[in-house]
Design a protein around this motif. Structure first.
Motif, PDB file in Angstrom:
ATOM      1  N   LEU A   1       0.817  -1.085  -0.046  1.00 48.85           N
ATOM      2  CA  LEU A   1       0.091  -0.140   0.102  1.00 48.85           C
ATOM      3  C   LEU A   1       0.870   1.225  -0.023  1.00 48.85           C
ATOM      4  N   ALA A   2       2.213   1.110   0.556  1.00 48.95           N
ATOM      5  CA  ALA A   2       2.773   2.378   0.713  1.00 48.95           C
ATOM      6  C   ALA A   2       3.284   2.612  -0.703  1.00 48.95           C
ATOM      7  N   GLU A   3       3.931   1.622  -1.241  1.00 52.59           N
ATOM      8  CA  GLU A   3       4.428   1.824  -2.697  1.00 52.59           C
ATOM      9  C   GLU A   3       3.169   2.342  -3.724  1.00 52.59           C
ATOM     10  N   ARG A   4       2.237   1.591  -3.566  1.00 51.93           N
ATOM     11  CA  ARG A   4       0.965   2.039  -4.286  1.00 51.93           C
ATOM     12  C   ARG A   4       0.566   3.494  -4.286  1.00 51.93           C
ATOM     13  N   PHE A   5       0.708   3.923  -3.151  1.00 54.51           N
ATOM     14  CA  PHE A   5       0.086   5.418  -2.785  1.00 54.51           C
ATOM     15  C   PHE A   5       1.220   6.379  -2.535  1.00 54.51           C
ATOM     16  N   GLY A   6       2.494   5.927  -2.886  1.00 52.63           N
ATOM     17  CA  GLY A   6       3.712   6.801  -2.943  1.00 52.63           C
ATOM     18  C   GLY A   6       4.008   7.207  -1.420  1.00 52.63           C
ATOM     19  N   ALA A   7       3.697   6.430  -0.430  1.00 48.50           N
ATOM     20  CA  ALA A   7       3.788   6.727   0.780  1.00 48.50           C
ATOM     21  C   ALA A   7       5.118   6.252   1.463  1.00 48.50           C
ATOM     22  N   ALA A   8       6.026   7.015   2.201  1.00 50.45           N
ATOM     23  CA  ALA A   8       7.027   6.574   3.013  1.00 50.45           C
ATOM     24  C   ALA A   8       6.552   5.225   3.945  1.00 50.45           C
ATOM     25  N   PHE A   9       7.636   4.312   3.964  1.00 49.65           N
ATOM     26  CA  PHE A   9       7.262   3.147   4.887  1.00 49.65           C
ATOM     27  C   PHE A   9       8.078   3.143   6.012  1.00 49.65           C
ATOM     28  N   VAL A  10       7.703   2.672   7.035  1.00 45.92           N
ATOM     29  CA  VAL A  10       8.448   2.340   8.257  1.00 45.92           C
ATOM     30  C   VAL A  10       8.422   0.883   8.671  1.00 45.92           C
ATOM     31  N   PRO A  11       9.482   0.162   8.179  1.00 46.15           N
ATOM     32  CA  PRO A  11       9.832  -1.312   8.561  1.00 46.15           C
ATOM     33  C   PRO A  11       9.982  -1.397  10.007  1.00 46.15           C
ATOM     34  N   LEU A  12       9.057  -1.427  10.729  1.00 45.71           N
ATOM     35  CA  LEU A  12       9.086  -1.211  12.291  1.00 45.71           C
ATOM     36  C   LEU A  12       9.441  -2.649  12.723  1.00 45.71           C
ATOM     37  N   GLN A  13       9.008  -3.622  12.230  1.00 45.00           N
ATOM     38  CA  GLN A  13       9.016  -4.962  12.867  1.00 45.00           C
ATOM     39  C   GLN A  13      10.720  -5.269  13.004  1.00 45.00           C
ATOM     40  N   ALA A  14      11.352  -5.280  12.122  1.00 48.26           N
ATOM     41  CA  ALA A  14      13.162  -5.442  12.379  1.00 48.26           C
ATOM     42  C   ALA A  14      13.501  -4.631  13.031  1.00 48.26           C
ATOM     43  N   ALA A  15      13.055  -3.189  13.335  1.00 48.79           N
ATOM     44  CA  ALA A  15      13.783  -2.463  14.249  1.00 48.79           C
ATOM     45  C   ALA A  15      13.271  -2.830  15.612  1.00 48.79           C
ATOM     46  N   VAL A  16      12.088  -3.435  15.912  1.00 45.03           N
ATOM     47  CA  VAL A  16      11.632  -3.595  17.350  1.00 45.03           C
ATOM     48  C   VAL A  16      12.192  -5.137  17.610  1.00 45.03           C
ATOM     49  N   ASP A  17      12.473  -6.110  16.692  1.00 42.69           N
ATOM     50  CA  ASP A  17      13.081  -7.172  16.786  1.00 42.69           C
ATOM     51  C   ASP A  17      14.590  -6.932  17.208  1.00 42.69           C
ATOM     52  N   ALA A  18      15.367  -5.839  16.404  1.00 36.88           N
ATOM     53  CA  ALA A  18      16.791  -5.723  16.760  1.00 36.88           C
ATOM     54  C   ALA A  18      16.918  -5.139  18.173  1.00 36.88           C
ATOM     55  N   ALA A  19      16.050  -4.170  18.597  1.00 34.88           N
ATOM     56  CA  ALA A  19      15.976  -3.569  19.846  1.00 34.88           C
ATOM     57  C   ALA A  19      15.533  -4.543  21.004  1.00 34.88           C
ATOM     58  N   ALA A  20      14.688  -5.537  20.573  1.00 33.49           N
ATOM     59  CA  ALA A  20      14.564  -6.418  21.593  1.00 33.49           C
ATOM     60  C   ALA A  20      15.630  -7.630  21.603  1.00 33.49           C
ATOM     61  N   ALA A  21      16.171  -7.674  20.871  1.00 35.11           N
ATOM     62  CA  ALA A  21      17.283  -8.632  20.801  1.00 35.11           C
ATOM     63  C   ALA A  21      18.530  -8.023  21.816  1.00 35.11           C
ATOM     64  N   GLU A  22      18.738  -6.815  21.670  1.00 35.62           N
ATOM     65  CA  GLU A  22      19.849  -6.053  22.220  1.00 35.62           C
ATOM     66  C   GLU A  22      19.470  -5.810  23.652  1.00 35.62           C
ATOM     67  N   ARG A  23      18.076  -5.178  23.895  1.00 33.55           N
ATOM     68  CA  ARG A  23      17.794  -4.920  25.246  1.00 33.55           C
ATOM     69  C   ARG A  23      17.121  -5.613  25.930  1.00 33.55           C
ATOM     70  N   SER A  24      16.131  -6.331  25.481  1.00 29.33           N
ATOM     71  CA  SER A  24      15.223  -7.327  26.173  1.00 29.33           C
ATOM     72  C   SER A  24      13.736  -6.938  25.439  1.00 29.33           C
ATOM     73  N   ARG A  25      12.779  -7.627  25.111  1.00 28.25           N
ATOM     74  CA  ARG A  25      11.434  -7.343  24.955  1.00 28.25           C
ATOM     75  C   ARG A  25      10.600  -6.666  25.779  1.00 28.25           C
ATOM     76  N   ALA A  26      10.881  -6.806  27.074  1.00 27.66           N
ATOM     77  CA  ALA A  26      10.309  -6.120  28.101  1.00 27.66           C
ATOM     78  C   ALA A  26      10.822  -4.549  27.856  1.00 27.66           C
ATOM     79  N   VAL A  27      11.877  -4.043  27.724  1.00 25.37           N
ATOM     80  CA  VAL A  27      12.209  -2.703  27.374  1.00 25.37           C
ATOM     81  C   VAL A  27      11.568  -1.973  26.368  1.00 25.37           C
TER      82      VAL A  27
END
Length: 118
Positions: free
Chosen positions: A54-80
């Motif tokens: 949908l972001a591509e179709r409508f020319g929107a910026a896309f925030v790939p949040l899952q990867a960033a959240v996964d990386a932060a959780a691996a580094e700091r913990s899910r609870a953080v």
């Protein structure tokens, strides 16, 4: 989602930013979705590519949040990041804001408005 995006584009909104939904498995017993960790993650795994498309179709910026959240959780913990897997902590909110701002800043200058402080 499509209807809202069509109306947004038709209204001439100069910049759209779509944020990918995220989920972190949780051990927090009070989270009603904790017993369905695998289902929730699989469900969102199917929906994330739709948001990206949908972001591509409508020319929107896309925030790939899952990867960033996964990386932060691996580094700091899910609870953080998001103690119940869904609702971000203060750290998680900052992470989302930083990712959103990065996507916004990557938009062509002609397609964005200055962000006002506060």
């Amino acid at each position: 989602y499509t209807d809202v995006l069509q109306r947004t584009v038709a209204a001439g909104v100069p910049a759209i930013v779509l944020v990918e939904p995220f989920y972190l498995p949780t051990d927090q017993a009070s989270a009603p979705w904790a017993e369905g960790n695998a289902f929730v993650r699989e469900d969102l795994d199917r929906k994330r590519p739709i948001v990206r498309a949908l972001a591509e179709r409508f020319g929107a910026a896309f925030v790939p949040l899952q990867a960033a959240v996964d990386a932060a959780a691996a580094e700091r913990s899910r609870a953080v990041v998001a103690p119940d897997g869904v609702h971000p902590s203060a750290f998680g909110h900052r992470l989302i804001a930083d990712e959103w701002l990065a996507a916004y800043d990557a938009l062509p200058v002609s397609g964005r408005r200055p962000l006002s402080p506060g």
